[in-house]
Design a protein around this motif. Structure first.
Motif, short mmCIF file in Angstrom:
data_model
loop_
_atom_site.label_atom_id
_atom_site.label_comp_id
_atom_site.label_asym_id
_atom_site.label_seq_id
_atom_site.Cartn_x
_atom_site.Cartn_y
_atom_site.Cartn_z
N VAL A 176 0.84 -1.20 0.00
CA VAL A 176 0.00 0.00 0.00
C VAL A 176 0.87 1.25 0.00
O VAL A 176 0.62 2.20 -0.75
N GLU A 177 1.89 1.24 0.84
CA GLU A 177 2.79 2.39 0.90
C GLU A 177 3.49 2.61 -0.44
O GLU A 177 3.68 3.76 -0.88
N GLY A 178 3.85 1.51 -1.11
CA GLY A 178 4.48 1.62 -2.42
C GLY A 178 3.54 2.23 -3.44
O GLY A 178 3.95 3.05 -4.28
N ASP A 179 2.26 1.87 -3.39
CA ASP A 179 1.28 2.46 -4.31
C ASP A 179 1.17 3.97 -4.09
O ASP A 179 1.11 4.74 -5.06
N ILE A 180 1.13 4.39 -2.85
CA ILE A 180 1.03 5.83 -2.56
C ILE A 180 2.25 6.56 -3.09
O ILE A 180 2.14 7.63 -3.71
N LYS A 181 3.43 5.98 -2.90
CA LYS A 181 4.65 6.63 -3.39
C LYS A 181 4.71 6.66 -4.91
O LYS A 181 5.17 7.64 -5.50
N ARG A 182 4.24 5.58 -5.55
CA ARG A 182 4.26 5.58 -7.02
C ARG A 182 3.28 6.59 -7.59
O ARG A 182 3.60 7.30 -8.55
N LEU A 183 2.11 6.69 -6.98
CA LEU A 183 1.17 7.71 -7.46
C LEU A 183 1.71 9.11 -7.17
O LEU A 183 1.47 10.04 -7.95
N GLY A 184 2.44 9.26 -6.07
CA GLY A 184 3.08 10.54 -5.81
C GLY A 184 4.10 10.90 -6.86
O GLY A 184 4.19 12.05 -7.30
N ALA A 185 4.87 9.89 -7.31
CA ALA A 185 5.86 10.14 -8.36
C ALA A 185 5.18 10.50 -9.68
O ALA A 185 5.58 11.44 -10.37
N VAL A 186 4.13 9.77 -10.02
CA VAL A 186 3.43 9.99 -11.30
C VAL A 186 2.73 11.35 -11.32
O VAL A 186 2.71 12.02 -12.36
N THR A 187 2.16 11.77 -10.19
CA THR A 187 1.40 13.02 -10.16
C THR A 187 2.25 14.22 -9.75
O THR A 187 1.75 15.35 -9.69
N GLY A 188 3.53 14.01 -9.48
CA GLY A 188 4.39 15.12 -9.10
C GLY A 188 4.15 15.60 -7.68
O GLY A 188 4.35 16.78 -7.37
N THR A 189 3.70 14.69 -6.80
CA THR A 189 3.42 15.07 -5.41
C THR A 189 4.21 14.17 -4.46
O THR A 189 3.67 13.66 -3.48
N ARG A 190 5.49 14.00 -4.76
CA ARG A 190 6.32 13.06 -4.01
C ARG A 190 6.42 13.39 -2.53
O ARG A 190 6.37 12.50 -1.68
#
Length: 355
Positions: A176-190
């Motif tokens: 779950v934490e990995g999904d949040i980080k990947r979406l953060g990378a994709v959306t520019g909200t790291r």
């Protein structure tokens, strides 16, 4: 199961993100305004190693259900979500998050129809379950070629889409934490993603310090009773479901950890044979506290009156946990809150000693 091709190499599931170029530190800013931004391009690898490249953050996102929608809202990228399927029920998201979610256009109360999805104008579709049968409408699932033709990049949440295909169970919230980080990378909200994950880890680390040393054989057994899935035949959460990680992290043993995959219909005889020490009354939000309380009461009343379960010690002694289904079985920040609540309920002495 959904069309078999969805489990092949063509499926783009966010398993690993690599930022190429830039410093990677975007301060949580929206970088969708330019062709490139800090931390871009970003490459996301699927379960088979194939990658999807994002030269910049997506501008128009459609989510398949409430899990990825909530993640995007918490990341501050909710203003880019132009539609969703399986919208969160009233009251499922707290306060301002719920208000934001209600503003997102609903493209489908369940699975988004194929034509509506492909014609949505989205440049990214985030799918939660690769293995779902589209609720009996597998023909509605666009092919990867159709997504490409429509100009839509297609990603899955790895903690729910990849997990059933993986060879190992989910025992912690790293997926779950990995999904949040990947979406953060994709959306520019790291930076926002890092902060959300840090908040989750702070809670689960505290629980682990209190209950992590309990030997598996000494942990109380635990049954997640999905009341809304129906009472005629119970549906168990298995070892590859997010709930298995939640239960284990809280210092309990999922009585159906032995079943493979994520969910599995079982019999009441099997539940009785497991004789769980604790039962979670898994109820979906009804819209307000009073309606939720009524549903929990109904779930407990069923177990107390049903001939197969009324004799269970957990039922006789009222060893029930009233915790919503959504934050137990759906990937999200709330999983860490559920870990805390379960642990404090079944191991209260451990937390008193830690004070």
């Amino acid at each position: 199961m959904r069309s078999g091709k969805l489990c092949g190499a063509a499926v783009v599931v966010a398993l690993a993100a690599t930022a190429c170029g830039g410093s990677g530190g975007d301060g949580g800013r929206d970088t969708a305004g330019g062709a490139h931004g800090p931390g871009f391009p970003v490459r996301i690898a699927d379960c088979k190693g194939a990658t999807t490249t994002f030269p910049s953050a997506p501008r128009k996102i459609v989510t398949s259900n409430a899990a990825s929608l909530e993640m995007l809202l918490r990341l501050g990228a909710g203003d880019r979500v132009i539609g969703t399927g399986f919208p969160p029920g009233k009251g499922a998201l707290p306060g301002a998050l719920g208000a934001q979610a209600r503003k997102v256009p609903v493209l489908g109360k369940s699975v988004i129809p194929k034509e509506k999805l492909l014609g949505s104008g989205a440049d990214l579709y985030i799918d939660t379950f690769a293995s779902m049968n589209s609720m009996g409408r597998a023909g509605d699932a666009p092919s990867e070629e159709e997504f490409t033709a429509a100009g839509i990049k297609h990603l899955y949440l790895a903690s729910t889409a990849c997990a059933p295909m993986a060879g190992k169970p989910q025992r912690d919230l790293s997926g779950v934490e990995g999904d949040i980080k990947r979406l953060g990378a994709v959306t520019g909200t790291r930076e926002r993603a890092d902060a959300l994950v840090a908040g989750m880890q702070k809670k689960t680390d505290k629980v682990h310090r209190a209950v992590g040393g309990i030997a598996p054989a000494e942990r109380p057994t635990y049954f997640f009773f999905d009341y809304d899935a129906g009472t005629k035949q119970p549906v168990a959460v298995c070892r590859k479901q997010v709930a298995n990680a939640v239960i284990g992290q809280a210092g309990a043993r999922n009585v159906f950890e032995g079943c493979d995959g994520d969910f599995k219909p079982v019999s009441w005889e099997e539940v009785v044979a497991k004789n769980p020490d604790w039962i979670q009354l898994g109820v979906r939000h009804r819209g307000d506290a009073a309606a939720d309380a009524k549903a929990y009461d109904e779930a407990a009343a069923f177990l107390k009156s049903f001939p197969a379960t009324k004799g269970l010690a957990a039922v006789r002694n009222g060893k029930f946990l009233r915790i919503g289904s959504e934050r137990t079985t759906i990937a999200g920040v709330g999983n860490a809150d559920t870990v805390e609540e379960i642990a404090h309920t079944i191991h209260p002495e451990r937390f008193k000693a830690a004070r």
